[in-house]
Design an enzyme around this catalytic site. Structure first.
Site, PDB file in Angstrom:
ATOM      1  N   LYS A 104      50.256 110.170 -58.735  1.00 20.36           N
ATOM      2  CA  LYS A 104      49.194 110.742 -57.734  1.00 20.36           C
ATOM      3  C   LYS A 104      49.325 112.171 -58.178  1.00 20.36           C
ATOM      4  CE  LYS A 104      49.475 111.574 -52.706  1.00 20.36           C
ATOM      5  NZ  LYS A 104      49.600 110.521 -52.047  1.00 20.36           N
TER       6      LYS A 104
ATOM      7  N   ASP B  30      45.824 114.101 -54.584  1.00 20.79           N
ATOM      8  CA  ASP B  30      45.429 114.036 -53.570  1.00 20.79           C
ATOM      9  C   ASP B  30      45.759 115.605 -53.083  1.00 20.79           C
ATOM     10  OD1 ASP B  30      46.223 114.405 -50.721  1.00 20.79           O
ATOM     11  OD2 ASP B  30      48.209 113.266 -50.731  1.00 20.79           O
TER      12      ASP B  30
ATOM     13  N   GLY C 112      52.863 108.126 -48.196  1.00 15.28           N
ATOM     14  CA  GLY C 112      54.538 107.789 -48.222  1.00 15.28           C
ATOM     15  C   GLY C 112      54.629 109.046 -47.075  1.00 15.28           C
TER      16      GLY C 112
ATOM     17  N   LYS D 235      48.778 115.570 -56.734  1.00 14.01           N
ATOM     18  CA  LYS D 235      48.339 116.827 -55.575  1.00 14.01           C
ATOM     19  C   LYS D 235      47.747 117.953 -56.526  1.00 14.01           C
ATOM     20  CE  LYS D 235      50.657 115.066 -52.248  1.00 14.01           C
ATOM     21  NZ  LYS D 235      49.966 115.068 -50.979  1.00 14.01           N
TER      22      LYS D 235
ATOM     23  N   GLU E 148      41.680 111.402 -52.912  1.00 11.63           N
ATOM     24  CA  GLU E 148      42.629 111.393 -51.543  1.00 11.63           C
ATOM     25  C   GLU E 148      42.356 112.694 -51.030  1.00 11.63           C
ATOM     26  OE1 GLU E 148      46.935 110.075 -51.410  1.00 11.63           O
ATOM     27  OE2 GLU E 148      46.547 110.743 -49.560  1.00 11.63           O
TER      28      GLU E 148
ATOM     29  N   LYS F  21      48.908 105.028 -43.188  1.00  9.64           N
ATOM     30  CA  LYS F  21      50.634 105.719 -43.055  1.00  9.64           C
ATOM     31  C   LYS F  21      50.750 105.039 -41.823  1.00  9.64           C
ATOM     32  CE  LYS F  21      50.441 109.683 -45.529  1.00  9.64           C
ATOM     33  NZ  LYS F  21      50.077 111.632 -46.035  1.00  9.64           N
TER      34      LYS F  21
ATOM     35  N   ASP G 266      43.159 109.320 -45.784  1.00  5.35           N
ATOM     36  CA  ASP G 266      44.320 110.029 -45.142  1.00  5.35           C
ATOM     37  C   ASP G 266      44.522 110.477 -43.575  1.00  5.35           C
ATOM     38  OD1 ASP G 266      47.229 110.605 -44.841  1.00  5.35           O
ATOM     39  OD2 ASP G 266      47.735 111.345 -46.657  1.00  5.35           O
TER      40      ASP G 266
ATOM     41  N   SER H 266      54.036 110.745 -56.655  1.00  3.37           N
ATOM     42  CA  SER H 266      53.476 111.454 -55.968  1.00  3.37           C
ATOM     43  C   SER H 266      53.517 112.897 -56.244  1.00  3.37           C
ATOM     44  CB  SER H 266      53.293 111.133 -54.430  1.00  3.37           C
ATOM     45  OG  SER H 266      52.409 112.856 -53.733  1.00  3.37           O
TER      46      SER H 266
HETATM   47  O1  SMG Z   1      56.856 109.330 -49.676  1.00  2.00           O
HETATM   48  O2  SMG Z   1      56.567 109.792 -51.979  1.00  2.00           O
HETATM   49  C1  SMG Z   1      56.080 110.688 -50.285  1.00  2.00           C
HETATM   50  C2  SMG Z   1      54.745 111.246 -50.701  1.00  2.00           C
HETATM   51  C3  SMG Z   1      53.814 111.381 -50.996  1.00  2.00           C
HETATM   52  O3  SMG Z   1      52.134 112.198 -51.295  1.00  2.00           O
HETATM   53  C4  SMG Z   1      52.911 112.031 -50.328  1.00  2.00           C
HETATM   54  N1  SMG Z   1      52.887 112.598 -49.900  1.00  2.00           N
HETATM   55  O4  SMG Z   1      48.798 113.438 -48.227  1.00  2.00           O
HETATM   56  O5  SMG Z   1      50.253 111.910 -48.478  1.00  2.00           O
HETATM   57  C5  SMG Z   1      50.244 112.536 -48.731  1.00  2.00           C
HETATM   58  C6  SMG Z   1      51.811 113.815 -49.135  1.00  2.00           C
HETATM   59  C7  SMG Z   1      51.785 113.862 -47.615  1.00  2.00           C
HETATM   60  C8  SMG Z   1      53.613 114.647 -47.792  1.00  2.00           C
HETATM   61  S1  SMG Z   1      54.242 115.836 -47.096  1.00  2.00           S
HETATM   62  C9  SMG Z   1      55.391 115.233 -46.008  1.00  2.00           C
HETATM   63 MG    MG Z   2      47.700 111.876 -48.923  1.00  2.00          MG
END
Ligand code: SMG
Ligand code: MG
Length: 372
Positions: A162, A189, A291, A164, A214, A263, A239, A136
Site C-alpha cells: 500500500k 491510501d 493497522g 500513501k 482508500e 480497524k 477507513d 503500508s
Molecule cells: O500499522 O502498518 C500499520 C500502518 C498501516 O497505513 C497504515 N495505517 O490510514 O490506514 C491508515 C494508516 C493510519 C496510520 S496512522 C498511525
Molecule cells: Mg487508511
C-alpha cells in the site's frame, strides 16, 4: 461469570524504526494507551490506538485516558461479566470515543478467551491458522527512496503493498511503482487529502489495476465518496469515515465504497468489528484489517479478527520487525512473516502474546490502577 477486579491504564511511547509519513504528517514515535483487565487470577490486555495528536482521528491519548478513567473503567469495575456483550452494553451511554472503548473491550475479550482456554481467534469464530498481510509504505522524500523501500519490502516477502498518497505524490509515484512491479498487488491510501474536484486524479489511477483506493476524500464523508465511486472503476475503500456498524451500513446503502477497512479501534472494538465483517459478508463486500502501528498486543487482536472468513484482502498487519527496534515491543513473541506473505495465528489462549513487565515499564510515561 467473571468479576472485574482491577483495570490498569498505561500511557506508553515507543520509537518507530522508520519515520512514517502520511498526508497528515510524519511520525517518529508511537504513543498509545494499553489497558489491562484483571479477574479470577487472569490478566487481559487491550490496546487503545488513539495517537498523541488528533491527526488520523479526533481521539488522542489524552481524550482516551479521560474517557477510560472517568467513564468506561467505572462502568465495568466490580461488575460480573459473562460475555463481551455485557461490556458493550455498559458502554452504550458513551457517544463517540471508539478507540477508548475498544481498548477496554478488547482487553475483556482477551480475558474471557483466556478464561475459556481458547485462542481469541477461535472465540471470535475465526477459521484460519494464517492471515494474509501486506505492508503500508509511507511518503518518502524522493521517488528513489520510495522505490528502495518498496523493493526492500518485496524482498522481505510482502505480497501486497500500500502506498500513501497526497496531492503532488500520486499518479507519477504509482506509475513508477507499477512499471517496476507490473504484477504486484498494489493499493493506495490518501487519508482524506483530496476533494471531489480531484476526480480526474482518481480516474487517472484507474489505469494501474489497483486493488482499491482508500479514503480519498473528507474523513467523515460518505456522500462525496459515493459520487466519486460512480466516476471511477477502482473500488473505493473507506477507513476514517466508518466508526460503527451503522456507518458501514449507511456507506454501503449509498454506494460510497466497495470495500471496507476494519480497524478494531476505529469502530469501537472487536464486537463491532465482527458486526461490520458480518454485514459486509452478507452484502458480498470484501473487508480487510487496517493497522495503527500497533504493539504486539494490538497486532495479536488484529491477527485474530482477520481470521474471520470475509477478511479476504491482505491486512496492514506487518511483521513485528517492521515497527519498533528489536527488544522494545512491550509483548512477545514477535509476529514473523511467512513465505506466503502471511502471519501465523497464535494458538495459546487469549491473544497468545505476553506482556514483558520490564519492556512495559521502560516504555511507560504514565500509569493508573483502579480497583473495584
Ligand atoms: O500499522 O502498518 C500499520 C500502518 C498501516 O497505513 C497504515 N495505517 O490510514 O490506514 C491508515 C494508516 C493510519 C496510520 S496512522 C498511525
Ligand atoms: Mg487508511
Amino acid at each position: 461469570m467473571i468479576k472485574i477486579e482491577r483495570v490498569e491504564l498505561y500511557h506508553i511511547e515507543l520509537p518507530l524504526l522508520h519515520p512514517f509519513e502520511t498526508s497528515f504528517g510524519r511520525e517518529f514515535t508511537r504513543a498509545c494507551v494499553l489497558v489491562s483487565v484483571h479477574a479470577a487470577g487472569l490478566t487481559g490486555w487491550g490496546e487503545c490506538t488513539a495517537e498523541a495528536g488528533p491527526w488520523y482521528s479526533s481521539e488522542t491519548v489524552e481524550t482516551a485516558w479521560h474517557v477510560l478513567k472517568d467513564f468506561l473503567v467505572p462502568s465495568v469495575l466490580g461488575q460480573e461479566i459473562a460475555s463481551p456483550d455485557d461490556v458493550v452494553s455498559r458502554f452504550r451511554r458513551v457517544r463517540g470515543h471508539p478507540m477508548a472503548r475498544a481498548g477496554l473491550e478488547s482487553g475483556v475479550w482477551d480475558l474471557l478467551a483466556q478464561a475459556q482456554g481458547a485462542p481469541l481467534a477461535g472465540l471470535l469464530g475465526g477459521e484460519r491458522d494464517r492471515v494474509k498481510v501486506g505492508v503500508s509504505v509511507g511518503i518518502e522524500a524522493t521517488l528513489e527512496s520510495l522505490l528502495d523501500r518498496v523493493a526492500q519490502h518485496v524482498d522481505e516477502g510482502y505480497g501486497r503493498v500500500k502506498l500513501k498518497i497526497k496531492p503532488g505524490w500520486d499518479v507519477d509515484v504509482v506509475r513508477a511503482v507499477r512499471e517496476r512491479w507490473p504484477d504486484l498487488p498494489l493499493q493506495v491510501d490518501a487519508n482524506s487529502a483530496y476533494t471531489l474536484e480531484d476526480a480526474p486524479i482518481f480516474q487517472a489511477l484507474d489505469q494501474f489495476g489497483l486493488l482499491l483506493i482508500e479514503q480519498p476524500l473528507h474523513y467523515d464523508d460518505i456522500v462525496d465518496h459515493a459520487k466519486l465511486q460512480a466516476q471511477i472503476r477502482t473500488p473505493i475503500c473507506l477507513d476514517e469515515s466508518i466508526h460503527s456498524p451503522e456507518h458501514a451500513r449507511w456507506a454501503l446503502d449509498i454506494g460510497a465504497c466497495r470495500v471496507i477497512n476494519i480497524k478494531v479501534g476505529r469502530v469501537g472494538g472487536l464486537t463491532a468489528a465482527r458486526q461490520i465483517h458480518d454485514l459486509c459478508d452478507a452484502r458480498g463486500v470484501p473487508v480487510w484489517c487496517g493497522g495503527m502501528l500497533e504493539t504486539n498486543v494490538g497486532r495479536a487482536a488484529n491477527v485474530a479478527v482477520a481470521t474471520l472468513p470475509n477478511f479476504t484482502l491482505p491486512g496492514d498487519i506487518s511483521a513485528s520487525a517492521r515497527y519498533y527496534p528489536l527488544g522494545r515491543d512491550v509483548a512477545e513473541p514477535n509476529f514473523v512473516l511467512n513465505d506466503d506473505s502471511t502471519l501465523s495465528v497464535p494458538t495459546d489462549p487469549g491473544l497468545g502474546v505476553r506482556v514483558i513487565e520490564g519492556r512495559l515499564n521502560a516504555a511507560c510515561l504514565r500509569h493508573l490502577a483502579e480497583n473495584g
